[in-house]
Write a protein that holds these residues in place. Sequence first.
Motif, mmCIF file in Angstrom:
data_model
loop_
_atom_site.group_PDB
_atom_site.id
_atom_site.type_symbol
_atom_site.label_atom_id
_atom_site.label_comp_id
_atom_site.label_asym_id
_atom_site.label_seq_id
_atom_site.Cartn_x
_atom_site.Cartn_y
_atom_site.Cartn_z
ATOM 1 N N LYS A 76 -36.846 -77.529 -44.587
ATOM 2 C CA LYS A 76 -36.193 -76.294 -44.394
ATOM 3 C C LYS A 76 -37.183 -75.359 -44.359
ATOM 4 N N ALA A 77 -38.296 -75.533 -45.269
ATOM 5 C CA ALA A 77 -39.414 -74.614 -45.240
ATOM 6 C C ALA A 77 -40.345 -74.771 -44.409
ATOM 7 N N ALA A 78 -40.483 -76.043 -43.767
ATOM 8 C CA ALA A 78 -41.480 -76.545 -42.962
ATOM 9 C C ALA A 78 -41.040 -76.385 -41.455
ATOM 10 N N PHE A 79 -39.751 -76.228 -41.386
ATOM 11 C CA PHE A 79 -39.243 -76.202 -39.735
ATOM 12 C C PHE A 79 -38.193 -75.185 -39.589
ATOM 13 N N LYS A 80 -38.156 -74.304 -38.674
ATOM 14 C CA LYS A 80 -37.295 -73.090 -38.421
ATOM 15 C C LYS A 80 -36.935 -73.366 -37.094
ATOM 16 N N ASP A 81 -35.621 -73.542 -36.891
ATOM 17 C CA ASP A 81 -35.159 -73.628 -35.314
ATOM 18 C C ASP A 81 -35.993 -74.821 -34.643
ATOM 19 N N GLY A 82 -36.403 -75.930 -35.394
ATOM 20 C CA GLY A 82 -36.982 -76.918 -34.846
ATOM 21 C C GLY A 82 -38.396 -76.950 -34.545
ATOM 22 N N PRO A 84 -42.351 -75.918 -36.207
ATOM 23 C CA PRO A 84 -43.158 -75.795 -37.397
ATOM 24 C C PRO A 84 -43.283 -74.516 -37.933
ATOM 25 N N THR A 85 -43.335 -74.318 -39.160
ATOM 26 C CA THR A 85 -43.609 -73.010 -39.596
ATOM 27 C C THR A 85 -45.133 -72.968 -40.020
ATOM 28 N N LYS A 86 -45.474 -71.915 -40.529
ATOM 29 C CA LYS A 86 -46.898 -71.730 -41.128
ATOM 30 C C LYS A 86 -47.004 -72.709 -42.485
ATOM 31 N N ALA A 87 -46.063 -73.005 -43.106
ATOM 32 C CA ALA A 87 -46.087 -73.791 -44.270
ATOM 33 C C ALA A 87 -46.563 -75.187 -43.916
ATOM 34 N N ALA A 88 -45.874 -75.727 -42.742
ATOM 35 C CA ALA A 88 -46.127 -76.787 -42.179
ATOM 36 C C ALA A 88 -47.305 -76.929 -41.536
ATOM 37 N N GLU A 89 -47.836 -76.065 -40.795
ATOM 38 C CA GLU A 89 -48.994 -76.181 -40.296
ATOM 39 C C GLU A 89 -50.271 -76.287 -41.192
ATOM 40 N N GLY A 90 -50.066 -75.247 -42.445
ATOM 41 C CA GLY A 90 -50.938 -75.369 -43.389
ATOM 42 C C GLY A 90 -51.198 -76.621 -44.153
ATOM 43 N N PHE A 91 -49.941 -77.183 -44.353
ATOM 44 C CA PHE A 91 -49.929 -78.594 -44.994
ATOM 45 C C PHE A 91 -50.697 -79.611 -44.042
ATOM 46 N N ALA A 92 -50.426 -79.662 -42.831
ATOM 47 C CA ALA A 92 -51.108 -80.706 -41.935
ATOM 48 C C ALA A 92 -52.560 -80.365 -41.898
ATOM 49 N N ARG A 93 -53.160 -78.880 -41.578
ATOM 50 C CA ARG A 93 -54.385 -78.695 -41.983
ATOM 51 C C ARG A 93 -54.912 -79.149 -43.052
ATOM 52 N N LYS A 94 -54.512 -78.912 -44.111
ATOM 53 C CA LYS A 94 -55.102 -79.373 -45.668
ATOM 54 C C LYS A 94 -55.253 -80.791 -45.716
ATOM 55 N N GLN A 95 -54.463 -81.590 -45.174
ATOM 56 C CA GLN A 95 -54.431 -83.015 -45.325
ATOM 57 C C GLN A 95 -55.025 -83.460 -44.066
ATOM 58 N N GLY A 96 -55.470 -82.949 -43.072
ATOM 59 C CA GLY A 96 -56.082 -83.498 -41.934
ATOM 60 C C GLY A 96 -55.216 -84.340 -41.094
ATOM 61 N N VAL A 97 -53.966 -83.989 -40.940
ATOM 62 C CA VAL A 97 -53.104 -84.711 -40.039
ATOM 63 C C VAL A 97 -52.582 -83.884 -39.068
ATOM 64 N N GLY A 98 -51.684 -84.360 -38.227
ATOM 65 C CA GLY A 98 -51.122 -83.630 -37.183
ATOM 66 C C GLY A 98 -49.442 -83.504 -37.521
ATOM 67 N N ILE A 99 -48.826 -82.653 -36.806
ATOM 68 C CA ILE A 99 -47.348 -82.586 -37.078
ATOM 69 C C ILE A 99 -46.713 -83.655 -36.864
ATOM 70 N N ALA A 100 -47.102 -84.397 -35.744
ATOM 71 C CA ALA A 100 -46.354 -85.876 -35.568
ATOM 72 C C ALA A 100 -46.582 -86.861 -36.212
ATOM 73 N N ASP A 101 -47.610 -86.663 -37.438
ATOM 74 C CA ASP A 101 -47.542 -87.454 -38.661
ATOM 75 C C ASP A 101 -46.675 -87.473 -39.586
#
Length: 712
Positions: A76-82, A84-101
């Motif tokens: 619920k913090a990673a997606f809003k209205d389907g 990705p939020t900044k939290a999701a993008e920041g997590f993906a960037r930190k882990q070196g993966v894409g949202i699709a992963d």
Amino acid sequence: MATFLLEVGTEELPASFVESAIQQWRSQIPNSLKEHLLTPKSLKVYGTPRRLAILAEGLPGQQPDQTEEVKGPPAKAAFKDGQPTKAAEGFARKQGVGIADFELRDTEKGEFIFIQKTTLGKPAVEVLAALIPDWIFGLDGKRFMRWSDGEVKFSRPIRWLVSLLDDHLIPIKLENSTGTITSDRISSGHRVLHPEPVTIKHPQDYVATLEKASVQVDPGQRQTLIQEQIHACAQSVKGKAVISEDLLTEVTYLVEWPTAVVGGFESEFLELPSEVITTEMVSHQRYFPVEASKEAKLLPHFITISNGDPAKSKIISFGNERVIRARLADGQFFYKADQAMSLADYLPKLETVTFQKDLGSVRAKVDRIQANAQRIAQQLKLDKKATQQVERAALLCKADLVTQMVGEFPELQGVMGEKYAIASGESTEIATAIVEHYLPKGANDQLPQTLVGQIVGIADRLDTLVSIFGLGMIPTGSSDPFALRRAANAILNIVWAANLDLNLDQLLTETITAFTKTFAKFQPDVQKLHDFFGQRLRSLLQDEQNIDYDLVNAVLGENGEHTQRVLVDVLDGRDRAQFLQTIRTDGTLNTIYETVNRAARLATKGDLPTDVLDPKDLVNPKLFEQSSEQAFYDGLLKLLPQTEAAQASRNYQQLVQGLAEIAPAVSQFFDGDDSVLVMAEDADLRTNRLNLLGLLRNHALVLGDFGAIVKS
């Protein structure tokens, strides 16, 4: 799988450092490689005076890829209205993966994001290049040095570096302000026998290549070779070598290509005490003495281990003979000169030797030792003759310190005192005590065997402990310049080994009283001395007597609260600890543990002193409401003579048997059909029942504090 070689070439290293460094690397490097997922099939560590080396076989060429699961933010913090939020993008960037992963997964705390993250393994060359400098400069040792104007520190200057993985060079640079030490495949052979550089083509060639260059890199092989050569040399002169393990180890790390060389000296020097000859050979020259094959009688020969050219052995032998001849001639002169006076005549000279600047001379210390020895003799109730021997030995025990021989060879203190005492007409008992009072000199050393030697040894160490504590110089951490821990250990071990019925608490008190009369401005802290001895008792019981830690706590107290009782009777403390260990091993302890432990815990609710055992004046049978109370009381009456007999004879089996016999009555008291409520509202009833429990606890305390024992 690959083979890895690291060789650090240096100027000549101290033998002690080579031995220590090998042990450190044998422990540290396998752990380091395992941590970095590069565990080899085998790893050997080599060392000589000019090099330290590692040879690892079966090493993976690359780290394995690592896959791990990483939990991210709530859905619920990673997606809003389907989206990705900044939290999701920041997590993906930190882990070196894409949202699709992202993978959404339900947990107890709701829906969360998870990813499967794969970390690619690095090539072994890259990992090793990063680890090697840490391995080198992570070694511990004494008196490390810098060289030239650089900041790099090591035991001795590093001159070359070989680092290979199979036939590939691992690039390493050790930066120094005066230049860079860069890894290569060029090593050095023996300084004399093969001064030319040698090339290591492949790690598997290392040992053979160096051997061709007259370097035996394996210390185990060197030591075996040294032993074989020593024995052969000794047989050539119809003798047997006296091989000290310490000297054998030292010479093993002093040479790269050992050659045993026989030398000799004039037979007239054998008139010297054998201890003088062997001390000079072993401690000062690193020579191995030679004895006759069938008896412990020195021959006029010795064996040295050369690191030079075997073809020059005769020249080397001649040089060694010249050195030992001069040293033994000095010893001969000192020995004759010292005997021009009796040992007692050296006592005034002790006034010129300072024991410690605030404590005066060694002569003053001798007076204190003599006073301590007299107190010990009184405690042991020695007869007049034995007491006189103790007093005389205490008076003379340090006299040899000012002789010429001991001045030249301090290791012979006590040894020469014994020789000079005999020459001066002193009795064998006194002479033996002089050499024995220094024993034990270290861990695992022999203890004094004669009563006079034991008493003087304890008296000497008591003075040192009380005097140095009086100055407030209490050992902290690894700092113990006066070896006080060793002194306290020696006192306890001597008392235990000789079964001396001594009250150390009283001796400490009397020694402190005498000390403060002489040095009024210094006040030794009795409690700190008790605590210090408590630490030594705990260490010796656990480490040397192999007593479980909780059983040691039962004897000494978890915080040392029973230490004074043990110091009053050190033999009893040891015997109780050993007995507790015995009844734990045979299962007897389990049969009484629950009953006694439960009683001891509840007894703390009362205020009964811990030293009373007789229930008659403490428990009022008229207040009993249940038959279990009477049975408990009767059991205590029966237990009393058994406990008193155990105290008198130190036969604690009687006490344990009595505790086992009373256990059923105590169980009925707690849980039977006629059980009672200990913490009754009526104060008299409550006190009466708590006193029953307190008395049982007190009987058990005669053996040990059951509250400190952990259930098996």
